[in-house]
Motif scaffolding. Structure first.
Motif, PDB file in Angstrom:
ATOM      1  N   SER A 186       0.834  -1.207   0.000  1.00  0.00           N
ATOM      2  CA  SER A 186       0.000   0.000   0.000  1.00  0.00           C
ATOM      3  C   SER A 186       0.866   1.253   0.000  1.00  0.00           C
ATOM      4  O   SER A 186       0.632   2.195  -0.787  1.00  0.00           O
ATOM      5  N   GLY A 187       1.864   1.291   0.889  1.00  0.00           N
ATOM      6  CA  GLY A 187       2.734   2.469   0.979  1.00  0.00           C
ATOM      7  C   GLY A 187       3.458   2.718  -0.332  1.00  0.00           C
ATOM      8  O   GLY A 187       3.543   3.860  -0.810  1.00  0.00           O
ATOM      9  N   LEU A 188       3.964   1.641  -0.937  1.00  0.00           N
ATOM     10  CA  LEU A 188       4.721   1.822  -2.180  1.00  0.00           C
ATOM     11  C   LEU A 188       3.826   2.203  -3.347  1.00  0.00           C
ATOM     12  O   LEU A 188       4.232   3.000  -4.206  1.00  0.00           O
ATOM     13  N   ALA A 189       2.598   1.657  -3.393  1.00  0.00           N
ATOM     14  CA  ALA A 189       1.685   2.070  -4.475  1.00  0.00           C
ATOM     15  C   ALA A 189       1.383   3.562  -4.342  1.00  0.00           C
ATOM     16  O   ALA A 189       1.389   4.311  -5.338  1.00  0.00           O
ATOM     17  N   ALA A 190       1.136   4.011  -3.110  1.00  0.00           N
ATOM     18  CA  ALA A 190       0.858   5.444  -2.906  1.00  0.00           C
ATOM     19  C   ALA A 190       2.088   6.284  -3.254  1.00  0.00           C
ATOM     20  O   ALA A 190       1.970   7.348  -3.888  1.00  0.00           O
ATOM     21  N   ALA A 191       3.263   5.794  -2.860  1.00  0.00           N
ATOM     22  CA  ALA A 191       4.498   6.557  -3.128  1.00  0.00           C
ATOM     23  C   ALA A 191       4.670   6.758  -4.638  1.00  0.00           C
ATOM     24  O   ALA A 191       4.932   7.873  -5.114  1.00  0.00           O
ATOM     25  N   HIS A 192       4.489   5.681  -5.403  1.00  0.00           N
ATOM     26  CA  HIS A 192       4.628   5.799  -6.863  1.00  0.00           C
ATOM     27  C   HIS A 192       3.529   6.691  -7.439  1.00  0.00           C
ATOM     28  O   HIS A 192       3.766   7.461  -8.369  1.00  0.00           O
ATOM     29  N   GLY A 193       2.328   6.574  -6.893  1.00  0.00           N
ATOM     30  CA  GLY A 193       1.219   7.388  -7.392  1.00  0.00           C
ATOM     31  C   GLY A 193       1.468   8.873  -7.175  1.00  0.00           C
ATOM     32  O   GLY A 193       1.303   9.689  -8.089  1.00  0.00           O
ATOM     33  N   SER A 226       0.979  13.954  19.501  1.00  0.00           N
ATOM     34  CA  SER A 226       0.998  14.742  20.751  1.00  0.00           C
ATOM     35  C   SER A 226       1.187  16.237  20.475  1.00  0.00           C
ATOM     36  O   SER A 226       0.711  17.086  21.222  1.00  0.00           O
ATOM     37  N   SER A 227       1.835  16.568  19.371  1.00  0.00           N
ATOM     38  CA  SER A 227       2.029  17.989  19.032  1.00  0.00           C
ATOM     39  C   SER A 227       0.755  18.620  18.470  1.00  0.00           C
ATOM     40  O   SER A 227       0.686  19.835  18.306  1.00  0.00           O
ATOM     41  N   GLY A 228      -0.221  17.797  18.133  1.00  0.00           N
ATOM     42  CA  GLY A 228      -1.433  18.307  17.474  1.00  0.00           C
ATOM     43  C   GLY A 228      -1.401  18.104  15.965  1.00  0.00           C
ATOM     44  O   GLY A 228      -2.401  18.322  15.277  1.00  0.00           O
ATOM     45  N   ARG A 229      -0.240  17.679  15.433  1.00  0.00           N
ATOM     46  CA  ARG A 229      -0.177  17.417  13.985  1.00  0.00           C
ATOM     47  C   ARG A 229      -0.971  16.149  13.656  1.00  0.00           C
ATOM     48  O   ARG A 229      -1.145  15.274  14.505  1.00  0.00           O
ATOM     49  N   VAL A 230      -1.386  16.087  12.399  1.00  0.00           N
ATOM     50  CA  VAL A 230      -2.296  15.004  12.012  1.00  0.00           C
ATOM     51  C   VAL A 230      -1.659  14.128  10.936  1.00  0.00           C
ATOM     52  O   VAL A 230      -0.986  14.629  10.044  1.00  0.00           O
ATOM     53  N   VAL A 231      -1.853  12.795  11.065  1.00  0.00           N
ATOM     54  CA  VAL A 231      -1.342  11.856  10.059  1.00  0.00           C
ATOM     55  C   VAL A 231      -2.508  10.998   9.548  1.00  0.00           C
ATOM     56  O   VAL A 231      -3.543  10.893  10.201  1.00  0.00           O
ATOM     57  N   ALA A 232      -2.296  10.399   8.356  1.00  0.00           N
ATOM     58  CA  ALA A 232      -3.362   9.617   7.709  1.00  0.00           C
ATOM     59  C   ALA A 232      -3.004   8.136   7.698  1.00  0.00           C
ATOM     60  O   ALA A 232      -1.829   7.777   7.577  1.00  0.00           O
ATOM     61  N   ALA A 233      -4.015   7.274   7.776  1.00  0.00           N
ATOM     62  CA  ALA A 233      -3.791   5.818   7.719  1.00  0.00           C
ATOM     63  C   ALA A 233      -4.050   5.299   6.301  1.00  0.00           C
ATOM     64  O   ALA A 233      -4.912   5.813   5.590  1.00  0.00           O
ATOM     65  N   LEU A 234      -3.282   4.258   5.932  1.00  0.00           N
ATOM     66  CA  LEU A 234      -3.451   3.648   4.605  1.00  0.00           C
ATOM     67  C   LEU A 234      -3.241   2.136   4.705  1.00  0.00           C
ATOM     68  O   LEU A 234      -2.400   1.661   5.481  1.00  0.00           O
ATOM     69  N   GLY A 235      -3.935   1.383   3.871  1.00  0.00           N
ATOM     70  CA  GLY A 235      -3.737  -0.068   3.790  1.00  0.00           C
ATOM     71  C   GLY A 235      -4.200  -0.768   5.059  1.00  0.00           C
ATOM     72  O   GLY A 235      -5.220  -0.402   5.647  1.00  0.00           O
ATOM     73  N   ALA A 260      -4.881  -6.481   0.272  1.00  0.00           N
ATOM     74  CA  ALA A 260      -3.954  -5.821  -0.646  1.00  0.00           C
ATOM     75  C   ALA A 260      -4.723  -5.089  -1.744  1.00  0.00           C
ATOM     76  O   ALA A 260      -4.348  -3.982  -2.159  1.00  0.00           O
ATOM     77  N   ASN A 261      -5.822  -5.717  -2.205  1.00  0.00           N
ATOM     78  CA  ASN A 261      -6.649  -5.055  -3.232  1.00  0.00           C
ATOM     79  C   ASN A 261      -7.177  -3.726  -2.724  1.00  0.00           C
ATOM     80  O   ASN A 261      -7.145  -2.713  -3.423  1.00  0.00           O
ATOM     81  N   SER A 262      -7.633  -3.735  -1.482  1.00  0.00           N
ATOM     82  CA  SER A 262      -8.170  -2.513  -0.891  1.00  0.00           C
ATOM     83  C   SER A 262      -7.067  -1.471  -0.691  1.00  0.00           C
ATOM     84  O   SER A 262      -7.273  -0.279  -0.946  1.00  0.00           O
ATOM     85  N   GLY A 263      -5.887  -1.936  -0.271  1.00  0.00           N
ATOM     86  CA  GLY A 263      -4.767  -1.007  -0.052  1.00  0.00           C
ATOM     87  C   GLY A 263      -4.393  -0.268  -1.334  1.00  0.00           C
ATOM     88  O   GLY A 263      -4.148   0.941  -1.334  1.00  0.00           O
ATOM     89  N   ILE A 264      -4.374  -1.014  -2.444  1.00  0.00           N
ATOM     90  CA  ILE A 264      -4.037  -0.397  -3.739  1.00  0.00           C
ATOM     91  C   ILE A 264      -5.136   0.594  -4.161  1.00  0.00           C
ATOM     92  O   ILE A 264      -4.866   1.710  -4.610  1.00  0.00           O
TER      93      ILE A 264
END
Ligand SMILES: Cc1cc2nc3c(=O)[nH]c(=O)nc-3n(C[C@H](O)[C@H](O)[C@H](O)COP(=O)(O)OP(=O)(O)OC[C@H]3O[C@@H](n4cnc5c(N)ncnc54)[C@H](O)[C@@H]3O)c2cc1C
Length: 447
Positions: free
Chosen positions: A12-19, A287-296, A310-314
């Motif tokens: 999932s991470g690598l598909a997003a990175a390439h995208g 903890s700083s208040g910054r926000v991150v996103a979840a994938l896969g 894996a299908n859903s992650g892509i």
């Protein structure tokens, strides 16, 4: 151009990175292992068979390096036994476009090297929660794609969507070589699916192993405490394979010869464990208040029974890349983007996956009966074959048939559409054929 950080070098991470890279953004990918470590020191995280909708995005990104060498799965060969040694219904369905299962270790290694070659930054570093905060400070969007590892706990479970609080199956996955290339009984290269209502399921997936090439990846989905549930204590892949051969001989004797000569593909090519199916909140506040996103898997963990993870992650990676415009990629954007992904794809995939974990519903039974007699031939345009094909096509696009599995009216509508308006006749004929074949089986046992 936005600065995008992605933590995790799985599919999932690598598909997003390439995208994101292809869309013109700056990409920093953080991985806890090098490409070489993926190849030589890692366990695969799953079978990760992918169907056309996911594979087509990989092709769009120019990541389809194995199309000419990997086995091209064409369909499914399912035997449904409600009870032991009672093969009541078979289904041989053909998919419109092939599926593929590539060793995720080979894939991650190659996709990482390719990312660096195309101008992405690959940083080898196990990222802690504190470090994640520092990374988020330097990027417009920070995506956590670390699977079900530690960092996924940053994202709260979505109780309303998650359904289960415990694992529904105990899993074993073994990669093997030395078996036959095909199942001779069917005219296509299938995923073989042995379904034993009382105990669980076994899948034999045509696979491309990192060293051995064409091979079989075998997935066991054991109901806890059942006769299939024997793998937890296995100390090695060889031991797990030995248990598998015994289990197949005992519970699915028609496939015993198929596994007999198989050997383990590599010492790390196996897994035992569990997945608690879960949907998590799309964003997490650090903890700083910054926000991150979840994938896969960090975002949605699927039991592998319906091959959706894996299908859903892509699909999710694609959705994120395509939703990123000029507006800030902030918490509101992350949450709204996930909501549209859930509505467009994931809700159906998660529902389908959870349904396969449950006893067969009455509408699903109706569909199974209506397709009885499907043979999987490419030139078979008959109604029964079309129902069987529609069943397996749902693994590619769970939006197509999932609603019919819980709604008798819709199930009958599907049968009517596929068989030219004869759902009642299909049901009668299907039941009669099943009864006739049961009698034949019983007689052959008496001889
Ligand atoms: C037995 C089994 C069979 C399966 N079969 C299928 C199937 O047929 N079809 C299908 O679609 N799905 C299947 N799945 C699910 C599928 O394998 C997963 O959904 C998919 O591999 C998840 O990919 P991911 O990139 O989200 O996470 P992962 O593959 O878990 O990758 C995450 C990676 O992130 C890295 N990482 C972790 N923590 C950190 C950190 N702190 N810092 C830096 N890097 C880190 C690690 O290298 C890790 O491997 C199966 C799963 C299992 C268990």
């Amino acid at each position: 151009m936005k600065r995008i950080a992605i933590v995790g070098s799985g599919i999932s991470g690598l598909a997003a990175a390439h995208g994101f890279l292809r869309a013109g953004h700056r990409v920093d990918l953080f991985s806890d292992r090098t490409a070489e470590q993926w190849l030589r020191e890692s366990r695969p995280t799953g079978t990760a068979a992918r169907f056309d909708l996911a594979l087509s995005y990989e092709r769009e990104l120019g990541l389809n390096f194995w199309d000419d060498v990997a086995p091209q799965g064409e369909g499914v060969f399912l035997t449904f036994c409600p009870t032991l040694h009672n093969p009541l219904v078979t289904l041989i369905g053909r998919q419109r476009r092939p599926f593929q299962a590539i060793d995720v270790r080979l894939q991650s290694a190659r996709w990482m090297d390719e990312l660096a070659a195309r101008g992405g930054n690959v940083i080898i570093e196990p990222v802690s929660a504190e470090r994640l905060d520092a990374i988020a400070a330097e990027h417009d969007l920070t995506i956590v794609a670390t699977g079900r590892a530690e960092l996924c706990r940053l994202f709260a479970r979505d109780d309303a969507r998650s359904v289960h609080t415990t694992a529904q199956r105990n899993l074993a996955m073994i990669i093997t070589t030395g078996g036959p290339a095909r199942f001779d009984e069917v005219p296509l290269l299938p995923v073989r699916f042995d379904f034993l209502g009382t105990d669980g399921e076994i899948f034999f997936v045509p696979y491309f192993h990192k060293d051995a090439g064409p091979s079989w990846n075998i997935l066991v989905e054991a109901k806890p405490g059942s006769r299939l549930d024997r793998f937890a204590g296995a100390k090695s892949g060889a031991e797990a394979l030995k248990i598998l051969k015994n289990v197949v001989a005992e519970l699915f004797p028609w496939d015993a010869a198929f596994v007999w000569d198989m050997t383990l593909a590599d010492p790390l090519g196996w897994l035992v464990g569990q997945v608690v199916p879960a949907v998590r909140k799309a964003s997490a506040r650090l903890s700083s208040g910054r926000v991150v996103a979840a994938l896969g898997d960090t975002s949605i963990s699927y039991d592998p029974i319906a091959a959706q993870g894996a299908n859903s992650g892509i699909k999710q990676a694609r959705h994120l890349v395509e939703a990123a415009g000029d507006a800030p990629l902030d918490e509101a954007w992350i949450d709204a983007t996930f909501e549209s992904f859930w509505a467009a794809h994931a809700s159906a995939a998660f529902t389908f996956s959870n349904l396969l974990l449950e006893p067969l519903t009455a509408p699903a039974r109706e569909l199974l009966i209506a397709q009885y007699g499907s043979d999987g031939r490419a030139d078979n345009r008959g109604g029964r074959q079309r129902v069987a094909n529609a069943f397996f096509e749902n693994f590619n696009d769970p939006r197509t048939l999932t609603p019919a599995f819980t709604d008798m009216r819709r199930a009958r509508q599907v049968v009517a559409e596929q068989t030219g308006g004869r759902w009642l006749w299909s049901g009668v004929r299907g039941r009669a054929s099943i009864a006739r074949d049961q009698v034949k089986q019983k007689l052959s046992r008496l001889r």
